[in-house]
Design an enzyme around this catalytic site. Structure first.
Site, short mmCIF file in Angstrom:
data_model
loop_
_atom_site.label_atom_id
_atom_site.label_comp_id
_atom_site.label_asym_id
_atom_site.label_seq_id
_atom_site.Cartn_x
_atom_site.Cartn_y
_atom_site.Cartn_z
N LYS A 97 -6.54 3.75 15.99
CA LYS A 97 -6.06 5.09 16.37
C LYS A 97 -6.81 5.57 17.60
CE LYS A 97 -5.49 6.17 11.47
NZ LYS A 97 -6.02 6.76 10.27
N ARG A 156 4.47 10.01 -0.13
CA ARG A 156 5.00 10.16 1.23
C ARG A 156 6.51 10.41 1.21
NH1 ARG A 156 4.66 5.53 5.80
NH2 ARG A 156 5.95 4.46 4.29
N LYS A 174 -6.37 -1.33 7.08
CA LYS A 174 -5.09 -0.81 6.61
C LYS A 174 -5.01 -1.14 5.12
CE LYS A 174 -0.17 -0.64 7.70
NZ LYS A 174 0.39 -0.85 6.37
S1 IVH Z 1 -2.76 6.52 9.32
C1 IVH Z 1 -0.04 9.21 11.36
N1 IVH Z 1 -4.62 4.93 8.36
O1 IVH Z 1 0.00 2.46 6.33
C2 IVH Z 1 -0.80 8.05 10.89
N2 IVH Z 1 -2.42 4.75 7.47
O2 IVH Z 1 2.42 1.42 7.56
C3 IVH Z 1 -0.26 7.52 9.62
N3 IVH Z 1 -2.21 3.06 5.71
O3 IVH Z 1 1.98 5.29 5.74
C4 IVH Z 1 -1.14 6.83 8.74
N4 IVH Z 1 -4.31 2.41 5.69
O4 IVH Z 1 0.34 4.49 3.88
C5 IVH Z 1 -3.33 5.29 8.30
N5 IVH Z 1 -6.36 3.61 7.60
C6 IVH Z 1 -5.09 3.97 7.54
C7 IVH Z 1 -4.19 3.37 6.64
C8 IVH Z 1 -2.85 3.79 6.64
C9 IVH Z 1 -3.12 2.24 5.14
C10 IVH Z 1 -0.78 3.09 5.35
C11 IVH Z 1 -0.18 4.46 5.17
C12 IVH Z 1 0.93 4.51 6.18
C13 IVH Z 1 1.26 3.07 6.31
C14 IVH Z 1 2.03 2.75 7.55
#
Ligand code: IVH
Length: 369
Positions: free
Chosen positions: A299, A139, A118
């Site tokens: 995921k 966003r 993340k």
């Molecule tokens: S997926 C629908 N993958 O974390 C799925 N987000 O706390 C949404 N983020 O808004 C995002 N690394 O800014 C995804 N590998 C990753 C990520 C990630 C950082 C952030 C992103 C999201 C936030 C949510």
């Protein structure tokens, strides 16, 4: 780790908690200095949620719960598909409970997971028309974001031209690596500005800054690839059916930087145990990474599982953020000790109100003159 929740005892404490959370979220998303560190913010929001669950008739309209970005930001460019947030878990037990609820929801076990870092930056959507990068959007509130196209050309990993003339939207995180952060602060202070407090802050401030006398580089890592209104039908159908891991391969093939190029590449896993083993590995590598991560995103990899699980208004049900302990905490400077070293060099030391960071108690900070 136990679930951290701030205790809110009455309506006045609840109103104060909402005000504190709204202020912190506003600073966090605008690149200002947040008065709360991430752990304290998460704990506060969980406390607000707990209080609201007990008093559903007294929920304040400003409350950050149920809102993308805590309701802090806006924008006027509508997103093609909502840019959602992620729900959090803080322990292996919470993660396992979440996988069980997902199994119940979709009526089967998830057959493949995708596990990736993340990244601790800001989410952006990059729109490519016939292979050219034409628009970059934050966003925002998840439904509409701010146009930050002025930053095109300053973000490594987000090429101005893809390797194929396709129309697609790439979503991912803009951040500053440690080197980029240090460089940004050197340039900023040379121009008379205040240094940014941390790389995330620096990326947020830099991305939104429109008329600066200088530019400093940032880095992008993609974590999503989706069709746009003008995407060719066959490609749109393929993107809609592809597993997340396959989309990441395609993004990389188009020339977009993904975590595949890092020491913590996205991987797939078949079982919850394998996911947790990978979580441990990524957590162990965190300190050595040249960029900040604040957790691991897990995921459901297959499009069919994602579609069956669906999404809520704030977050998808098929993904979760496994949060790692914060490595940055806000505390109070109690005094400065002016020590003289053996060589006669003055070595000031900050005496701090003790604060726990990742298992250690921090009481002093070396100050640089
Ligand atoms: S997926 C629908 N993958 O974390 C799925 N987000 O706390 C949404 N983020 O808004 C995002 N690394 O800014 C995804 N590998 C990753 C990520 C990630 C950082 C952030 C992103 C999201 C936030 C949510």
């Amino acid at each position: 780790m136990t679930t951290p929740v701030a205790q809110i005892v009455d309506a006045a404490a609840y109103a104060q908690a909402v005000e504190d959370a709204v202020k912190a979220a506003a600073a966090y998303y605008a690149g200002g200095t947040s008065p709360l560190d991430d752990d304290t913010y998460d704990r506060l929001v969980r406390g607000i949620e707990a209080w609201e669950a007990e008093h559903p008739d007294q929920v304040l309209p400003d409350s950050p719960t149920g809102k993308v970005a805590g309701g802090a930001v806006e924008g006027d460019i509508p997103h093609t598909v909502a840019m959602l947030s992620l729900d959090n878990v803080f322990s292996a037990e919470e993660f396992t409970a979440w996988t069980r609820s997902l199994t119940r929801r979709i009526g089967r076990d998830v057959s493949q997971w995708s596990v990736e870092p993340k990244l601790d930056g800001l989410a952006v959507a990059a729109r490519y028309t016939r292979g050219r990068l034409i628009q970059l959007i934050t966003r925002g509130d998840g439904t509409a974001g701010e146009d930050v196209s002025h930053a095109i050309g300053t973000i490594e990993g987000l090429p101005e031209a893809l390797s194929e003339p396709v129309s697609v939207e790439v979503r991912g995180e803009v951040l500053m690596t440690t080197d980029q952060f240090e460089h940004a602060n050197t340039v900023r202070t040379a121009h008379g500005g205040q240094p940014f407090a941390n790389p995330r802050n620096a990326a947020a401030g830099t991305l939104r800054a429109k008329e600066r006398a200088y530019t400093v580089p940032m880095t992008f890592f993609g974590y999503g690839l989706l069709p746009l209104a003008d995407t060719e039908a066959a490609l749109a159908a393929r993107l809609g059916e592809a597993a997340h891991s396959e989309l990441m391969r395609q993004a990389a093939a188009l020339g977009v930087k993904t975590t595949a190029a890092t020491a913590v590449p996205g991987v797939t896993a078949e079982t919850g145990e394998q996911v947790l083993a990978r979580v441990k590995e990524i957590a162990g590598l965190r300190a050595e990474l040249p960029f900040g991560i604040d957790g691991i995103v897990i995921k459901a990899d297959l499009a069919a599982d994602q579609q069956t699980a669906g999404s809520g208004s704030r977050a998808p049900r098929w993904a979760i953020a496994y949060k790692l302990p914060a490595v940055e905490k806000v505390t109070r400077l109690l005094e400065v000790e002016w020590n003289v070293g053996r060589t006669g060099i003055i070595a000031p030391r900050g005496v701090l109100e003790p604060v726990q960071i990742d298992g250690s108690t921090i009481t002093y900070a070396t100050l640089l003159l």
